[in-house]
Design an enzyme around this catalytic site. Structure first.
Site, PDB file in Angstrom:
ATOM      1  N   ASP A 127       0.860  -1.178   0.000  1.00  0.00           N
ATOM      2  CA  ASP A 127       0.000   0.000   0.000  1.00  0.00           C
ATOM      3  C   ASP A 127       0.901   1.234   0.000  1.00  0.00           C
ATOM      4  O   ASP A 127       1.057   1.920   1.011  1.00  0.00           O
ATOM      5  CB  ASP A 127      -0.906  -0.030   1.240  1.00  0.00           C
ATOM      6  CG  ASP A 127      -2.079   0.928   1.117  1.00  0.00           C
ATOM      7  OD1 ASP A 127      -2.348   1.409   0.004  1.00  0.00           O
ATOM      8  OD2 ASP A 127      -2.729   1.195   2.143  1.00  0.00           O
ATOM      9  N   GLU A 133      -6.231   4.900  -8.791  1.00  0.00           N
ATOM     10  CA  GLU A 133      -7.553   5.384  -8.378  1.00  0.00           C
ATOM     11  C   GLU A 133      -7.952   6.636  -9.140  1.00  0.00           C
ATOM     12  O   GLU A 133      -7.193   7.603  -9.224  1.00  0.00           O
ATOM     13  CB  GLU A 133      -7.567   5.667  -6.874  1.00  0.00           C
ATOM     14  CG  GLU A 133      -8.933   6.011  -6.334  1.00  0.00           C
ATOM     15  CD  GLU A 133      -9.066   5.712  -4.854  1.00  0.00           C
ATOM     16  OE1 GLU A 133     -10.116   6.050  -4.294  1.00  0.00           O
ATOM     17  OE2 GLU A 133      -8.134   5.162  -4.269  1.00  0.00           O
ATOM     18  N   LYS A 177      -9.173   1.805  -9.772  1.00  0.00           N
ATOM     19  CA  LYS A 177      -9.683   1.835  -8.402  1.00  0.00           C
ATOM     20  C   LYS A 177     -10.853   2.819  -8.302  1.00  0.00           C
ATOM     21  O   LYS A 177     -10.719   3.996  -8.661  1.00  0.00           O
ATOM     22  CB  LYS A 177      -8.545   2.249  -7.459  1.00  0.00           C
ATOM     23  CG  LYS A 177      -8.686   1.780  -6.030  1.00  0.00           C
ATOM     24  CD  LYS A 177      -7.379   2.049  -5.295  1.00  0.00           C
ATOM     25  CE  LYS A 177      -7.475   1.632  -3.843  1.00  0.00           C
ATOM     26  NZ  LYS A 177      -6.231   1.987  -3.112  1.00  0.00           N
ATOM     27  N   THR A 191     -12.910   0.052  -3.876  1.00  0.00           N
ATOM     28  CA  THR A 191     -12.320   0.416  -2.595  1.00  0.00           C
ATOM     29  C   THR A 191     -13.352   1.100  -1.697  1.00  0.00           C
ATOM     30  O   THR A 191     -14.511   1.248  -2.071  1.00  0.00           O
ATOM     31  CB  THR A 191     -11.098   1.330  -2.840  1.00  0.00           C
ATOM     32  OG1 THR A 191     -10.410   1.557  -1.604  1.00  0.00           O
ATOM     33  CG2 THR A 191     -11.513   2.657  -3.446  1.00  0.00           C
ATOM     34  N   PHE A 225     -12.120  -2.240   4.108  1.00  0.00           N
ATOM     35  CA  PHE A 225     -11.217  -1.415   4.915  1.00  0.00           C
ATOM     36  C   PHE A 225     -11.267  -1.805   6.391  1.00  0.00           C
ATOM     37  O   PHE A 225     -12.035  -1.243   7.171  1.00  0.00           O
ATOM     38  CB  PHE A 225     -11.577   0.065   4.735  1.00  0.00           C
ATOM     39  CG  PHE A 225     -10.872   0.724   3.574  1.00  0.00           C
ATOM     40  CD1 PHE A 225     -10.566   0.012   2.428  1.00  0.00           C
ATOM     41  CD2 PHE A 225     -10.518   2.058   3.625  1.00  0.00           C
ATOM     42  CE1 PHE A 225      -9.920   0.610   1.352  1.00  0.00           C
ATOM     43  CE2 PHE A 225      -9.871   2.670   2.567  1.00  0.00           C
ATOM     44  CZ  PHE A 225      -9.565   1.944   1.428  1.00  0.00           C
TER      45      PHE A 225
END
Length: 316
Positions: A16, A95, A131, A155, A177
């Protein structure tokens, strides 16, 4: 054997991070980025030429000052993603602008544009995950993009309704998450005595995992947003786990045994009923945590996109 290597035996590890130095250090299969991570990387000296190239791209391709900044922002995303791909064997998640998370057509347009920009650089779409926030609109965009062999990473996933809708839409990968779910329950004083096995974020991923495997959904589950190593180890065996460099380092330094916690059980025939938009919105709405965290996450990523564009504006 350290815990990172042990974990890699039954879980695909994803970094990440948008920093290639960190990615080179931990040798993950894939990498994920988001507006917050991109914002952190634009001042890395190694990326200076990538930023300059993006500014020039914006000047050349933008029709107005606002469009030039937008073009440069997209180019930065692609440039950094391309750089990351030099150091990983798998995919990078890029993203798109969180401010269009409630517009299916714009999400499709932006996703195709980003993919085209990668392909111009000689990078095939098979190496990219677009994303998107797991709103109803983005889930439908991902469903359409899949028809063009554009894979997506949904996400900001907090509710079981989001997970069901993604599976039924044939989304390639979801990112529940864990840490942000935990944060909400902790901040609202729902957690009295903590143990990783009863962590609400961990339990959410376990529920999705059991459901997906029972009914043979092919959507990949990638646990994300971890607050500690215990959360990660409690999800050992999950399809993918995307982990920050801080926690990757802790795993690498620890040689305690790692036990697989998630395994595929018995399968069953899926129901023929499909979650509708109204059912999705109602079920998601019933989860106060999910409603608040999805909304907050979109605002945070939108804010970081605004900050990035202000910095770019100063560079023109």
């Amino acid at each position: 054997m350290n815990q990172l290597h042990a974990l890699q035996k039954f879980t695909t590890i994803v970094a990440d991070s948008g920093n290639v130095h960190e990615i080179m250090q931990y040798k993950p299969t894939d990498a994920t980025t988001n507006p917050s991570l991109i914002l952190k990387t634009i001042f890395i000296p190694q990326y200076k030429h990538l930023i300059s190239d993006a500014i020039n791209y914006g000047k050349k391709n933008g029709s107005s000052e606002k469009d030039k900044i937008s073009q440069a922002s997209d180019k930065i995303l692609v440039n950094i993603g391309s750089e990351i791909l030099k150091y990983i064997p798998g995919r990078v998640s890029s993203e798109i602008d969180a401010r269009i998370s409630f517009n299916t057509k714009l999400c499709i347009f932006k996703a195709k544009k980003i993919i085209n920009m990668y392909e111009v650089l000689g990078i095939p779409r098979s190496k990219i995950l677009i994303k998107l926030a797991a709103t109803w609109e983005c889930i439908q965009a991902a469903k359409e993009l899949e028809k063009d062999d554009i894979k997506c990473n949904l996400t900001l996933l907090f509710s079981f309704a989001q997970a069901k809708a993604c599976a039924e839409a044939g989304v390639f990968l979801i990112s529940p998450f864990v840490g942000r779910i935990y944060d909400w329950y902790f901040d609202n004083n729902f957690i009295k005595k903590y143990h990783p096995s009863n962590d609400p974020g961990v339990l959410s991923v376990k529920k999705i995992y059991r459901y997906y495997k029972k009914y043979n959904y092919t959507t990949i589950i990638m646990g994300a947003s971890f607050r500690n190593v215990d959360q990660i180890l409690e999800l050992a065996g999950c399809d993918y786990l995307t982990i920050s460099p801080v926690l990757l380092e802790k795993l690498q330094r620890n040689s305690d045994p790692v036990v697989r916690k998630l395994v595929i059980g018995d399968t069953a025939t899926r129901s023929t009923s499909i979650i509708t938009e109204s059912n999705f919105r109602w079920e998601h709405n019933q989860d106060q945590m999910a409603v608040e965290k999805l909304s907050d996450g979109i605002r945070q990523f939108s804010s970081d996109q605004d900050k990035l564009e202000k910095i770019l504006h100063s560079m023109f």
